[in-house]
Scaffold this active site. Structure first.
Site, PDB file in Angstrom:
ATOM      1  CD  GLU A  33      -8.814  -3.512  -3.438  1.00 20.24           C
ATOM      2  OE1 GLU A  33      -9.882  -4.047  -3.095  1.00 20.24           O
ATOM      3  OE2 GLU A  33      -8.773  -2.447  -4.057  1.00 20.24           O
ATOM      4  CG  HIS A  45      -2.083   0.934   1.082  1.00 18.39           C
ATOM      5  ND1 HIS A  45      -2.014   2.252   1.442  1.00 18.39           N
ATOM      6  CD2 HIS A  45      -3.318   0.737   0.565  1.00 18.39           C
ATOM      7  CE1 HIS A  45      -3.176   2.829   1.176  1.00 18.39           C
ATOM      8  NE2 HIS A  45      -3.985   1.935   0.640  1.00 18.39           N
TER       9      HIS A  45
HETATM   10  C1  LIG Z   1      -0.669  -0.610  -3.963  1.00 22.24           C
HETATM   11  C2  LIG Z   1       0.673  -0.318  -4.640  1.00 22.24           C
HETATM   12  C3  LIG Z   1       0.416   0.218  -6.047  1.00 22.24           C
HETATM   13  C4  LIG Z   1       1.395   0.738  -3.830  1.00 22.24           C
HETATM   14  O1  LIG Z   1       2.652   0.798  -4.316  1.00 22.24           O
HETATM   15  P1  LIG Z   1       3.664   2.017  -4.308  1.00 22.24           P
HETATM   16  O2  LIG Z   1       3.558   2.829  -3.101  1.00 22.24           O
HETATM   17  O3  LIG Z   1       3.515   2.740  -5.591  1.00 22.24           O
HETATM   18  O4  LIG Z   1       4.955   1.179  -4.202  1.00 22.24           O
HETATM   19  P2  LIG Z   1       6.018   0.985  -5.298  1.00 22.24           P
HETATM   20  O5  LIG Z   1       5.379   0.677  -6.609  1.00 22.24           O
HETATM   21  O6  LIG Z   1       6.931   2.161  -5.210  1.00 22.24           O
HETATM   22  O7  LIG Z   1       6.722  -0.334  -4.793  1.00 22.24           O
HETATM   23  C5  LIG Z   1       7.811  -0.348  -3.899  1.00 22.24           C
HETATM   24  C6  LIG Z   1       8.522  -1.670  -4.034  1.00 22.24           C
HETATM   25  O8  LIG Z   1       7.702  -2.706  -3.497  1.00 22.24           O
HETATM   26  C7  LIG Z   1       7.389  -3.650  -4.502  1.00 22.24           C
HETATM   27  N1  LIG Z   1       5.974  -3.998  -4.354  1.00 22.24           N
HETATM   28  C8  LIG Z   1       4.946  -3.181  -4.016  1.00 22.24           C
HETATM   29  N2  LIG Z   1       3.805  -3.885  -3.940  1.00 22.24           N
HETATM   30  C9  LIG Z   1       4.136  -5.159  -4.238  1.00 22.24           C
HETATM   31  C10 LIG Z   1       3.374  -6.345  -4.335  1.00 22.24           C
HETATM   32  N3  LIG Z   1       2.066  -6.365  -4.108  1.00 22.24           N
HETATM   33  N4  LIG Z   1       4.006  -7.489  -4.679  1.00 22.24           N
HETATM   34  C11 LIG Z   1       5.345  -7.491  -4.912  1.00 22.24           C
HETATM   35  N5  LIG Z   1       6.118  -6.396  -4.835  1.00 22.24           N
HETATM   36  C12 LIG Z   1       5.526  -5.245  -4.512  1.00 22.24           C
HETATM   37  C13 LIG Z   1       7.646  -2.953  -5.824  1.00 22.24           C
HETATM   38  O9  LIG Z   1       7.966  -3.876  -6.838  1.00 22.24           O
HETATM   39  C14 LIG Z   1       8.819  -2.077  -5.467  1.00 22.24           C
HETATM   40  O10 LIG Z   1       9.972  -2.864  -5.434  1.00 22.24           O
HETATM   41  P3  LIG Z   1      11.368  -2.325  -6.030  1.00 22.24           P
HETATM   42  O11 LIG Z   1      11.662  -1.056  -5.305  1.00 22.24           O
HETATM   43  O12 LIG Z   1      12.307  -3.446  -5.743  1.00 22.24           O
HETATM   44  O13 LIG Z   1      11.110  -2.110  -7.493  1.00 22.24           O
HETATM   45  C15 LIG Z   1       1.514  -1.610  -4.715  1.00 22.24           C
HETATM   46  O14 LIG Z   1       1.804  -2.093  -3.430  1.00 22.24           O
HETATM   47  C16 LIG Z   1       0.875  -2.693  -5.563  1.00 22.24           C
HETATM   48  O15 LIG Z   1       1.006  -2.669  -6.796  1.00 22.24           O
HETATM   49  N6  LIG Z   1       0.132  -3.671  -4.925  1.00 22.24           N
HETATM   50  C17 LIG Z   1      -0.524  -4.706  -5.661  1.00 22.24           C
HETATM   51  C18 LIG Z   1      -1.854  -4.188  -6.191  1.00 22.24           C
HETATM   52  C19 LIG Z   1      -2.882  -4.000  -5.091  1.00 22.24           C
HETATM   53  O16 LIG Z   1      -3.045  -4.839  -4.232  1.00 22.24           O
HETATM   54  N7  LIG Z   1      -3.583  -2.872  -5.180  1.00 22.24           N
HETATM   55  C20 LIG Z   1      -4.627  -2.524  -4.243  1.00 22.24           C
HETATM   56  C21 LIG Z   1      -4.195  -1.412  -3.364  1.00 22.24           C
HETATM   57  S1  LIG Z   1      -5.361  -1.098  -2.067  1.00 22.24           S
END
Ligand SMILES: CC(C)(COP(=O)(O)OP(=O)(O)OC[C@H]1O[C@@H](n2cnc3c(N)ncnc32)[C@H](O)[C@@H]1OP(=O)(O)O)[C@@H](O)C(=O)NCCC(=O)NCCS
Length: 382
Positions: free
Chosen positions: A319, A261
């Site tokens: 989710e 998140h």
């Molecule tokens: C929700 C989300 C978009 C927030 O992400 P964010 O703050 O933008 O985090 P980032 O994209 O900067 O990710 C940071 C790191 O964690 C990793 N990461 C984040 N969520 C991850 C997940 N669900 N599974 C695996 N790796 C994940 C990213 O690959 C990144 O790794 P890196 O730095 O080695 O490349 C992200 O956690 C995600 O894509 N989750 C899966 C989708 C989901 O469940 N969405 C519903 C949200 S309520």
């Protein structure tokens, strides 16, 4: 602006609004909705009470609640234009969330006697009241069935389940849906709520703001994750396959849906509320197999995320248990994101009202990184 300016493309840490609607503390794992910790509100309030609370910053007394329920219930019926549109797009089998976005636009239409002026309150009632009718009608049309007309004697949640299946649900099932809707009713300045506020800030109208918000919600990084999260649990099948399956996914650089998140660095408090609600639902139905399997998948996923991304503190988000709860209610995964929207509409409209009251045009800046000395080349010479 100078080119060395620090750019913050995800706007992390930027505070763009003051709100009385909800507070998200990502370090403490705390969500407050209009003054109530989410666990205090979610299982007790009816959805109508939560909408009233968000719109008026106070719980309604019995009289106010009855009047509010009545006013919302009287807005449930779809116009012929909305129904015709849904029937037309059902033939193309567009996803339910897209059908909701297209049909939501028709809520701008006024009856012949109504003035075509901006009326945010009228629009907000229509949006909250008709979202479930749109989703249920489209769902039935796309599955070759006739829409079931709304019943004004049922509460919002019971009526939604009734319009989907044609059967009045048990009080427990309606309660489970209300708990879900209350839990997701508002959540700070998430992407869809921000979208709605940006649109309202231009002095545009409530329907436009909500249509934009639906577009933002449907992406898998926001509200589109529960379907894939459930797919993952089903694909894993037996719990003993969880470790190799999830490890291979992470090794390929894929994300595990339902985890991580932008704000929460500890377990999402909504996951806690929904996991308990899902457990009650599955227990009542007498089969805990899927629930137990999901919990094992969660534990394995958390251990692997700690191994693969130790610095990121990735935890279960809302989710994961949304998927389990809505599946337990008999909803197909195509309905997950639209059902999220039918709950989040409470917060979207409340933010719309709040933004109108405190309005300042939201207009950030960008840093130009392209050339500045191009000269025009005639078409024939390109
Ligand atoms: C929700 C989300 C978009 C927030 O992400 P964010 O703050 O933008 O985090 P980032 O994209 O900067 O990710 C940071 C790191 O964690 C990793 N990461 C984040 N969520 C991850 C997940 N669900 N599974 C695996 N790796 C994940 C990213 O690959 C990144 O790794 P890196 O730095 O080695 O490349 C992200 O956690 C995600 O894509 N989750 C899966 C989708 C989901 O469940 N969405 C519903 C949200 S309520």
């Amino acid at each position: 602006m100078k080119s060395e300016t620090i750019v913050n493309p995800g706007l992390e840490g930027v505070i763009a609004a003051q709100t009385r609607l909800s507070s998200v503390d990502g370090q403490a794992g705390e969500l407050i909705i209009a003054g109530f910790p989410v666990a205090e509100l979610a299982g007790k309030a009816t959805f109508e009470e939560t909408v009233y609370l968000l719109w008026h910053d106070a719980l309604p007394n019995s009289e106010q609640l009855t009047a509010f329920q009545k006013a919302l219930a009287s807005e449930r019926v779809l116009s012929q234009v909305t129904l015709d549109l849904l029937a037309g797009i059902a033939a193309q089998k567009v996803p339910v969330i897209d059908a909701l976005r297209m049909a939501a636009s028709t809520l701008s239409l006024r009856t012949p006697n109504e003035a075509a002026t901006d009326n945010a309150e009228r629009d907000a009632y229509a949006l909250v009241a008709r979202f479930p009718t749109i989703v249920a009608a489209y769902w039935r049309l796309v599955n070759g069935a006739e829409p079931v007309a709304p019943r004004s004697d049922l509460h919002h949640a019971a009526n939604f389940l009734y319009m989907l299946s044609g059967e009045v649900p048990s009080a427990e099932r309606a309660r489970a849906l209300e708990t879900y809707w209350n839990t997701v009713s508002d959540h700070g300045l998430n992407a869809s709520t921000f979208t709605a506020r940006v649109i309202i800030s231009t002095q545009s109208d409530m329907v436009s703001a909500i249509v934009g918000a639906i577009g933002a919600l449907k992406g898998p990084l926001h509200g589109g994750a529960p379907g894939p999260a459930l797919d993952m649990v089903f694909e894993i099948g037996d719990a003993s396959s969880a470790e190799p399956y999830l490890r291979a996914k992470l090794a390929r650089g894929e994300r595990l849906m339902g985890f991580g998140h932008r704000v929460y660095k500890v377990r999402d408090p909504r996951a806690e509320v929904l996991s308990a609600a899902a457990a009650r639902l599955y227990q009542r139905d007498g089969d805990m197999t899927l629930y137990n399997r999901a919990r094992q998948v969660e534990q394995t996923a958390l251990a692997l995320l700690a191994e693969f991304k130790p610095e990121h503190k990735l935890q279960t988000n809302v989710e994961f248990y949304t998927a389990l709860l809505l599946h337990g209610l008999g909803l197909s995964k195509d309905l997950f994101t639209p059902t999220f929207a039918t709950g989040r509409i409470a917060g979207w409209t409340a933010h719309g009202f709040e933004q109108r009251r405190l309005n300042r045009l939201i207009r950030p800046q960008s840093v130009y990184v392209g050339p500045k000395d191009r000269r025009w080349v005639p078409r024939a010479e390109r």
